[in-house]
Scaffold this active site. Structure first.
Site, mmCIF file in Angstrom:
data_model
loop_
_atom_site.group_PDB
_atom_site.id
_atom_site.type_symbol
_atom_site.label_atom_id
_atom_site.label_comp_id
_atom_site.label_asym_id
_atom_site.label_seq_id
_atom_site.Cartn_x
_atom_site.Cartn_y
_atom_site.Cartn_z
ATOM 1 N N ILE A 75 0.824 -1.216 0.000
ATOM 2 C CA ILE A 75 0.000 0.000 0.000
ATOM 3 C C ILE A 75 0.860 1.268 0.000
ATOM 4 O O ILE A 75 0.525 2.269 0.608
ATOM 5 C CB ILE A 75 -0.999 0.005 1.171
ATOM 6 C CG1 ILE A 75 -0.311 -0.234 2.512
ATOM 7 C CG2 ILE A 75 -2.088 -1.031 0.939
ATOM 8 C CD1 ILE A 75 -1.261 -0.151 3.709
ATOM 9 N N THR A 128 3.808 2.176 1.225
ATOM 10 C CA THR A 128 4.443 2.708 2.432
ATOM 11 C C THR A 128 5.701 3.493 2.085
ATOM 12 O O THR A 128 5.969 4.549 2.666
ATOM 13 C CB THR A 128 4.795 1.572 3.410
ATOM 14 O OG1 THR A 128 3.673 0.700 3.550
ATOM 15 C CG2 THR A 128 5.190 2.118 4.765
ATOM 16 N N ASP A 140 3.222 -7.404 -12.346
ATOM 17 C CA ASP A 140 3.999 -8.531 -11.826
ATOM 18 C C ASP A 140 5.505 -8.311 -11.948
ATOM 19 O O ASP A 140 6.025 -8.004 -13.025
ATOM 20 C CB ASP A 140 3.598 -9.804 -12.581
ATOM 21 C CG ASP A 140 4.005 -11.073 -11.853
ATOM 22 O OD1 ASP A 140 5.091 -11.082 -11.235
ATOM 23 O OD2 ASP A 140 3.253 -12.048 -11.900
ATOM 24 N N CYS A 199 5.888 -13.551 2.540
ATOM 25 C CA CYS A 199 6.542 -14.333 3.591
ATOM 26 C C CYS A 199 5.832 -15.650 3.897
ATOM 27 O O CYS A 199 6.309 -16.426 4.719
ATOM 28 C CB CYS A 199 6.642 -13.511 4.867
ATOM 29 S SG CYS A 199 5.044 -13.116 5.599
ATOM 30 N N ARG A 201 -0.114 -6.938 5.604
ATOM 31 C CA ARG A 201 1.029 -7.227 4.728
ATOM 32 C C ARG A 201 1.974 -6.035 4.602
ATOM 33 O O ARG A 201 2.978 -6.121 3.892
ATOM 34 C CB ARG A 201 0.538 -7.624 3.334
ATOM 35 C CG ARG A 201 -0.166 -8.973 3.271
ATOM 36 C CD ARG A 201 -0.360 -9.421 1.831
ATOM 37 N NE ARG A 201 -1.320 -8.594 1.127
ATOM 38 C CZ ARG A 201 -2.593 -8.914 0.927
ATOM 39 N NH1 ARG A 201 -3.062 -10.055 1.411
ATOM 40 N NH2 ARG A 201 -3.399 -8.109 0.262
#
Length: 437
Positions: free
Chosen positions: A165, A167, A208, A232, A413
């Protein structure tokens, strides 16, 4: 071990706290004593392993133990085993503590430490150093770039992989950086919607990461900063079906490595180039060692709980200046849960456990209490409150008609904003910023 110590005149620092051997490798990071090589490796893999109820899976001292007692402090997730308590503190300690309700552990209440169990005064620093320096591999230090004189600095150009998002973009803008270009690879439509709406279309999305070629990089670059944290779920030991680094989503790490290799400047280029890779602490020792081997450096460990109300321990690999400096709060950081709550709502705890994509991570333990009360009743965290716990502005994820579950997933996430601000701040010595910032 205690008998040997008394007979031979040795100190507790001469013994492995886990197995009792005198063939030790390193100091125990939390308590006075040591760890042998085998127990050190086990400690690295298990200290941040948590059960579904949110507690450590193994004893805080020895990272083993079949029977444990849990800390009664709802903001703590530590446990201590019967053997460690009875051997190190004193006989029958375990049975005595079972009758204490609630019991605060030796890290929450260091004054309770008795016998040979003694908490290191600087344990919080020791544990950071322990995880930063636990690899047997040694690497050449990263190339050091001298600061750029202010009049020669230019806007920064960024490539963000697995952008989430946005960050990275948010923090760079908050720090006052002028961005020449911010290109982001992301496939989650909800995350892309957040970045597009909240940053007014200024982020260029390229979908992607696997589709990015050398030709693309040549057209878009040269880049000054590469950032990313690959998924992860196949690395985290919390996932019993994990596939590791070389299968499933774990393999996406190699996309970061591939692009990093293509972006690194030649040795004869003076242009500063920085990079940052992030992932979970709770991965297998083999996977961590492989990542270190490919990235040619050891990570630093940062737990966001020092600058936010929530635990979030993460490894960071990279060459950002000052990555190893202590994490410090700023005046704007909300460090307790109450700081993040809406009017009329009361925090039951100062700190909460790691917020993940799963709704039950809001509970303080598998069947534990909810962290907030309102009108005399327990309540879940509201979306605006979760956003502030991560350091985002209120309503940051309120786009695309996303529901509460979707908003928690994109937040779960994401990176912690104050942590990324801490890591990015030294770049102000290299790139142009807005006047007055």
């Amino acid at each position: 071990m205690i008998e040997q110590m008394n007979k031979k005149g040795k100190s507790i620092e001469d013994f492995c706290l886990s197995c009792g051997t005198t063939e030790t490798e390193v100091q125990h990071p939390l308590f006075e004593g040591a760890l042998c090589l085998k127990c050190k490796e086990n400690f690295i893999e298990t200290l941040y392993r948590y059960d579904e109820d949110g507690y450590q899976s193994y004893c805080t001292v020895c990272c083993a133990g079949l029977e444990v007692i849990l800390c009664g402090n709802a903001s703590c997730c530590r446990c201590f085993c019967k053997d460690c308590l009875n051997i190190l503190v004193g006989p029958d300690t375990f049975d005595k503590l079972k009758d204490v309700d609630p019991w605060s552990c030796y890290i929450c209440m260091p004054s309770q430490c008795n016998g040979n169990l003694k908490l290191r005064p600087d344990w919080s620093i020791k544990v950071q150093d322990f995880f930063a320096n636990n690899s047997a591999m040694e690497f050449e230090p990263h190339r050091v770039y001298p600061s750029i004189p202010a009049h020669q600095r230019r806007p920064i150009k960024v490539l963000s992989l697995f952008d989430g998002i946005a960050t990275g973009y948010l923090v760079l803008k908050d720090l006052g950086f002028k961005l020449e270009r911010y290109i982001a690879s992301e496939i989650c439509e909800d995350s892309i919607a957040v970045g597009l709406v909240k940053h007014e279309g200024k982020i260029e999305y390229v979908n992607d990461v696997r589709s990015i070629t050398r030709k693309h990089l040549a057209e878009w670059g040269p880049f000054d900063l590469l950032i990313g944290g690959s998924p992860c779920n196949d690395l985290s030991m919390v996932n019993p079906a994990r596939k590791g680094l070389f299968e499933g989503t774990g393999r996406l790490f190699f996309e970061f490595y591939r692009i990093l290799t293509m972006l690194k400047p030649r040795d004869d280029e003076d242009r500063p180039f920085f990079w940052l890779f992030e992932n979970v602490v709770f991965m297998s020792g083999h996977d961590k060692a492989d990542i270190c081997r490919f990235l040619e450096c050891n990570p630093i460990l940062i737990d966001a709980v020092r600058v936010t109300p929530a635990h979030r321990a993460r490894y960071f690999w990279g060459n950002l200046p000052g990555m190893n400096r202590p994490l410090a709060t700023s005046l704007d950081d909300k460090v307790t849960l109450q700081d993040c709550l809406e009017i009329g709502r009361t925090a039951k705890f100062d700190k909460v456990r790691t917020i993940t994509t799963k709704s039950n991570s809001i509970r303080q333990g598998k069947m534990g209490p909810l962290p907030v009360t309102m009108n005399g009743k327990e309540d879940y965290l509201w979306c605006t409150e979760m956003e502030q716990i991560f350091g985002f502005p209120k309503h940051y994820t309120d786009v695309n008609n996303m529901g509460k579950g979707q908003r928690q997933k994109v937040l779960g996430r994401s990176w912690s904003v104050p942590v990324i601000r801490h890591l990015f701040a030294p770049l102000k010595d290299y790139f142009e910023c807005e006047s007055g910032l």
